[in-house]
Design an enzyme around this catalytic site. Structure first.
Site, PDB file in Angstrom:
ATOM      1  N   GLY A   1      -4.965  -1.821   4.746  1.00 44.23           N
ATOM      2  CA  GLY A   1      -4.187  -2.966   4.279  1.00 44.23           C
ATOM      3  C   GLY A   1      -4.879  -4.293   4.540  1.00 44.23           C
ATOM      4  O   GLY A   1      -4.963  -5.166   3.678  1.00 44.23           O
ATOM      5  N   ARG A   2      -5.415  -4.448   5.761  1.00 41.81           N
ATOM      6  CA  ARG A   2      -6.028  -5.737   6.115  1.00 41.81           C
ATOM      7  C   ARG A   2      -7.430  -5.890   5.549  1.00 41.81           C
ATOM      8  O   ARG A   2      -8.086  -6.905   5.772  1.00 41.81           O
ATOM      9  CB  ARG A   2      -6.022  -5.908   7.640  1.00 41.81           C
ATOM     10  CG  ARG A   2      -6.601  -4.737   8.412  1.00 41.81           C
ATOM     11  CD  ARG A   2      -6.253  -4.832   9.885  1.00 41.81           C
ATOM     12  NE  ARG A   2      -6.703  -3.668  10.637  1.00 41.81           N
ATOM     13  CZ  ARG A   2      -6.011  -2.545  10.790  1.00 41.81           C
ATOM     14  NH1 ARG A   2      -4.820  -2.411  10.228  1.00 41.81           N
ATOM     15  NH2 ARG A   2      -6.481  -1.542  11.523  1.00 41.81           N
TER      16      ARG A   2
ATOM     17  N   HIS B   1      -5.023 -33.396  17.118  1.00 39.11           N
ATOM     18  CA  HIS B   1      -3.903 -34.229  17.560  1.00 39.11           C
ATOM     19  C   HIS B   1      -2.755 -33.376  18.071  1.00 39.11           C
ATOM     20  O   HIS B   1      -1.617 -33.849  18.160  1.00 39.11           O
ATOM     21  CB  HIS B   1      -3.457 -35.129  16.409  1.00 39.11           C
ATOM     22  CG  HIS B   1      -4.567 -36.030  15.959  1.00 39.11           C
ATOM     23  ND1 HIS B   1      -4.811 -37.252  16.524  1.00 39.11           N
ATOM     24  CD2 HIS B   1      -5.555 -35.831  15.048  1.00 39.11           C
ATOM     25  CE1 HIS B   1      -5.877 -37.802  15.956  1.00 39.11           C
ATOM     26  NE2 HIS B   1      -6.357 -36.940  15.059  1.00 39.11           N
TER      27      HIS B   1
ATOM     28  N   LYS C   1       9.265  -0.847  14.480  1.00 45.80           N
ATOM     29  CA  LYS C   1       9.869  -0.512  13.178  1.00 45.80           C
ATOM     30  C   LYS C   1      10.971   0.533  13.363  1.00 45.80           C
ATOM     31  O   LYS C   1      12.059   0.425  12.798  1.00 45.80           O
ATOM     32  CB  LYS C   1       8.818   0.067  12.225  1.00 45.80           C
ATOM     33  CG  LYS C   1       7.813  -0.920  11.676  1.00 45.80           C
ATOM     34  CD  LYS C   1       6.924  -0.218  10.649  1.00 45.80           C
ATOM     35  CE  LYS C   1       5.727  -1.064  10.272  1.00 45.80           C
ATOM     36  NZ  LYS C   1       4.785  -0.376   9.397  1.00 45.80           N
TER      37      LYS C   1
ATOM     38  N   GLU D   1      10.408  -4.660   4.595  1.00 43.59           N
ATOM     39  CA  GLU D   1      10.454  -6.068   4.164  1.00 43.59           C
ATOM     40  C   GLU D   1      10.197  -6.174   2.658  1.00 43.59           C
ATOM     41  O   GLU D   1      10.926  -6.836   1.923  1.00 43.59           O
ATOM     42  CB  GLU D   1       9.388  -6.897   4.907  1.00 43.59           C
ATOM     43  CG  GLU D   1       9.657  -7.128   6.374  1.00 43.59           C
ATOM     44  CD  GLU D   1       9.079  -6.047   7.269  1.00 43.59           C
ATOM     45  OE1 GLU D   1       8.785  -4.930   6.768  1.00 43.59           O
ATOM     46  OE2 GLU D   1       8.923  -6.313   8.475  1.00 43.59           O
TER      47      GLU D   1
ATOM     48  N   LYS E   1       0.843  -1.197   0.000  1.00 45.76           N
ATOM     49  CA  LYS E   1       0.000   0.000   0.000  1.00 45.76           C
ATOM     50  C   LYS E   1       0.882   1.253   0.000  1.00 45.76           C
ATOM     51  O   LYS E   1       0.686   2.163  -0.788  1.00 45.76           O
ATOM     52  CB  LYS E   1      -0.927  -0.024   1.222  1.00 45.76           C
ATOM     53  CG  LYS E   1      -1.833   1.172   1.323  1.00 45.76           C
ATOM     54  CD  LYS E   1      -2.828   1.025   2.454  1.00 45.76           C
ATOM     55  CE  LYS E   1      -3.534   2.351   2.676  1.00 45.76           C
ATOM     56  NZ  LYS E   1      -4.517   2.303   3.745  1.00 45.76           N
TER      57      LYS E   1
ATOM     58  N   GLU F   1      -5.118  -6.649  14.520  1.00 46.00           N
ATOM     59  CA  GLU F   1      -4.576  -5.338  14.146  1.00 46.00           C
ATOM     60  C   GLU F   1      -5.694  -4.292  14.174  1.00 46.00           C
ATOM     61  O   GLU F   1      -5.455  -3.120  14.431  1.00 46.00           O
ATOM     62  CB  GLU F   1      -3.908  -5.389  12.772  1.00 46.00           C
ATOM     63  CG  GLU F   1      -2.889  -4.279  12.567  1.00 46.00           C
ATOM     64  CD  GLU F   1      -2.107  -4.374  11.269  1.00 46.00           C
ATOM     65  OE1 GLU F   1      -2.688  -4.137  10.196  1.00 46.00           O
ATOM     66  OE2 GLU F   1      -0.897  -4.671  11.311  1.00 46.00           O
TER      67      GLU F   1
HETATM   68  O1  F6P Z   1       3.119  -2.813   9.804  1.00 48.80           O
HETATM   69  C1  F6P Z   1       1.786  -3.115   9.665  1.00 48.80           C
HETATM   70  C2  F6P Z   1       1.301  -2.799   8.284  1.00 48.80           C
HETATM   71  O2  F6P Z   1       1.248  -1.430   8.102  1.00 48.80           O
HETATM   72  C3  F6P Z   1      -0.041  -3.442   8.003  1.00 48.80           C
HETATM   73  O3  F6P Z   1      -1.087  -2.694   8.479  1.00 48.80           O
HETATM   74  C4  F6P Z   1       0.002  -3.572   6.522  1.00 48.80           C
HETATM   75  O4  F6P Z   1      -0.967  -4.462   6.048  1.00 48.80           O
HETATM   76  C5  F6P Z   1       1.409  -4.046   6.330  1.00 48.80           C
HETATM   77  O5  F6P Z   1       2.155  -3.332   7.291  1.00 48.80           O
HETATM   78  C6  F6P Z   1       1.998  -3.845   4.964  1.00 48.80           C
HETATM   79  O6  F6P Z   1       1.951  -2.511   4.571  1.00 48.80           O
HETATM   80  P1  F6P Z   1       2.158  -2.106   3.065  1.00 48.80           P
HETATM   81  O7  F6P Z   1       1.093  -2.721   2.252  1.00 48.80           O
HETATM   82  O8  F6P Z   1       2.106  -0.615   3.042  1.00 48.80           O
HETATM   83  O9  F6P Z   1       3.516  -2.611   2.629  1.00 48.80           O
END
Ligand code: F6P
Length: 580
Positions: free
Chosen positions: A301-302, A418, A543, A246, A240, A387
């Site tokens: 995002g979610r 199990h 972060k 990452e 987003k 979240e």
């Molecule tokens: O760190 C949490 C978050 O902001 C989530 O809310 C989001 O879904 C995820 O990181 C990834 O964010 P982005 O889509 O901006 O990379």
């Protein structure tokens, strides 16, 4: 409004940029008077009084007394049968829960959400994921502008692209057909797509392999790409913000990996597309914005798996099935908006969950799909619910005087039986369960000789709900001839609550309905808890601290940043083992 940006007309004024980069207002927005704190309602007081009755409720006796309980406490809509009779509730409790939703103004809050109001007050944003599945020609507005045409413009571009990848019209730089799609994203830009890909595998073209790289751990990228050919691999970089460390690190690694073989920077255009709200960052990364699929800041995002974030899903199942998925979301939106609370599946799930959390004190919820295709569903719900509602302050910033999100966890049945069900049956902390299954399997495997797998699977599910609710008394254990010393070990206390969601059959449409069911469940709970379900400030601190520590790990000499003695010792140990 172009794909990923706002038009001038729709730009919200006096939004300034906070340190975190999100738009902010300098004065706290007013919380509407109807959005009352739950503990100030009459219903909350009534529920507090009823909690004693709930805790003492004996499910054996309740079912014996009311032979219709199993159907009385159930609701059905859209091919989803919800049996909530095995909860510690009676008619008065359900009535009081429904009254709580009313007094807390949930319906008004939902109306504000669907009307595109900026209910995400800490980020000054509308919350309009419902517009992602609005039918062509309908109207849903943000700041006075109808966003539905923009949604469909992106969906049409996605469909053209997905078709081209599927039918081989879109080729790699060296002219080869795409055989693997690797989505790079994390959180909401990963969990939804990977869950949907796994859930809908039976609806996918098996000749295009979709993979999902999320973790910054390089082993993830290594394992997902080690047997792929850059000439036939397409990366979908999904973020987003397009700033998530990452995703950006994995995307850079992917670019280097691809170019190591393709040896031509022009190849990036054929092997990388982006999904984002941030055109500027996409261009900076080197992806042509012509190869970008946008969405908008009013999609959390979610809550984004049905936006362009679902591009890999669409490539996998095709545009027609993706539209079915959207139709499923839409079905549930409509049900949520129109069904009375007592027959409304999201309301019921939310209210029962709230009862378990706030009045019976249960701290976790296990989501247990009896369907291997849904093996990532609980992981998806963890982000959606935790979240969204893992918050400790109310909309006005004052502390919550009640509990908010429980821990959501789970694995598919029967595997979990199990592993951890022992604790659910006989542990000291009751765990309310959501059992989830489909009546009709996609593949009816087995035979009369071996037994039909699906019958055995569903028998296990029904048996678990039964065992949890009714247990096994000491007298029953004794009557089996069990020696007295073993009786307490073999006794099941029972009275452990569960919901059973029995659905007709898994399909893209059904998956859309189920996801929207939990989206709206989350909304109802957040609304009653009076938290902002649409921000996530709690992820920020870690972060920021990680950014500070990175150079201390990789630099020639550790930086002199002041840490506590634990963190400093860990950094020193790491450096020593890395020979630094
Ligand atoms: O760190 C949490 C978050 O902001 C989530 O809310 C989001 O879904 C995820 O990181 C990834 O964010 P982005 O889509 O901006 O990379």
């Amino acid at each position: 409004m172009p794909a990923a940006t706002r038009s001038k007309k729709s730009a919200r004024k006096p939004a300034a940029k906070a340190a975190s980069g999100v738009a902010r207002k300098d004065t706290a927005p007013k919380v509407p008077a109807w959005h009352v704190a739950p503990d100030k309602t009459r219903a909350w007081k009534r529920l507090t009084a009823l909690a004693k009755r709930g805790r003492a409720l004996d499910l054996r006796a309740a079912f014996k007394k009311d032979r219709t309980r199993g159907t009385r406490f159930s609701a059905e809509a859209l091919g989803i049968h919800l049996d909530y009779s095995k909860n510690l509730v009676d008619g008065d409790i359900v009535d009081a829960l429904v009254a709580l939703a009313k007094e807390c103004g949930v319906a008004k809050h939902a109306k504000a959400m669907f009307a595109g109001e900026a209910i995400n007050i800490t980020e000054n944003r509308a919350v309009l994921h419902a517009a992602l599945r609005a039918p062509k020609g309908s109207v849903m507005k943000v700041d006075g502008e109808n966003v539905v045409p923009h949604v469909h413009a992106v969906l049409d571009r996605m469909a053209a692209f997905a078709d081209a990848v599927r039918n081989g019209a879109w080729r790699g730089h060296t002219g080869k057909k795409i055989a693997a799609v690797v989505n790079i994203g994390i959180g909401g830009s990963d969990l939804g797509p990977v869950m949907a890909y796994e859930a809908l595998k039976d609806f996918t073209r098996r000749d295009i392999d979709c993979r999902y790289v999320s973790n910054i751990d390089g082993e993830d990228f290594y394992e997902k790409t080690r047997d792929l050919d850059p000439e036939t691999t397409l990366f979908v970089v999904s973020s987003k913000t397009f700033t998530t460390i990452e995703t950006m690190t994995n995307a850079q690694t992917a670019r280097a990996w691809a170019l190591a073989k393709l040896k031509d920077r022009a190849a990036v255009a054929r092997h990388f597309v982006a999904v984002s709200t941030n055109a500027e960052e996409v261009a900076k990364f080197g992806i042509d914005t012509a190869n970008m699929f946008g969405f908008w800041d009013w999609v959390g995002g979610r809550y984004s798996m049905d936006s362009a974030i679902g591009l890999s899903t669409m490539i996998a199942i095709g545009p027609a099935a993706f539209h079915e998925l959207l139709a499923g979301f839409r079905d549930m939106d409509e049900h949520f908006r129109t069904a009375p609370a007592k027959k409304n599946l999201p309301y019921l799930l939310a209210l029962l969950g709230l009862w378990n959390r706030d009045f019976l004190g249960f701290e976790t919820v296990a989501v247990l799909p009896y369907c291997q295709y849904l093996h990532r569903f609980s992981a998806y719900l963890q982000q959606l619910e935790m979240e969204s509602n893992g918050k400790r302050v109310q909309l006005d910033g004052s502390p919550c005087r009640w509990q908010t999100s429980p821990v959501i966890w789970g694995e598919p049945g029967t595997n979990g039986q199990h592993a951890f069900y022992q604790m659910i049956h006989q542990g000291t902390s009751p765990v309310p369960c959501d059992f989830l299954a489909f009546a009709k399997p996609l593949h009816d495997v087995g035979s009369t000789e071996t037994g039909m797998h699906h019958d055995i699977l569903l028998a296990n599910l029904f048996a678990q709900g039964e065992a949890l609710a009714f247990g096994k008394t000491a007298a029953e254990v004794r009557a089996e001839g069990t020696p007295e010393w073993l009786v307490p070990h073999r006794t099941f206390p029972g009275n452990r609550p569960s919901n059973t969601l029995l659905c007709e059959q898994l399909s893209p449409r059904m998956l859309g309905r189920l996801v929207a069911l939990y989206e709206h469940k989350t909304f109802v709970q957040g609304s009653i808890w009076r938290v902002n379900s649409f921000d996530q400030w709690g992820v920020e601190l870690g972060k920021v601290l990680a950014k500070r520590i990175i150079p201390e790990l990789s630099g020639a000499r550790p930086a002199k940043a002041a840490h506590d003695s634990s963190t400093s010792a860990l950094i020193a140990r790491y450096r020593a083992w890395r020979g630094r």
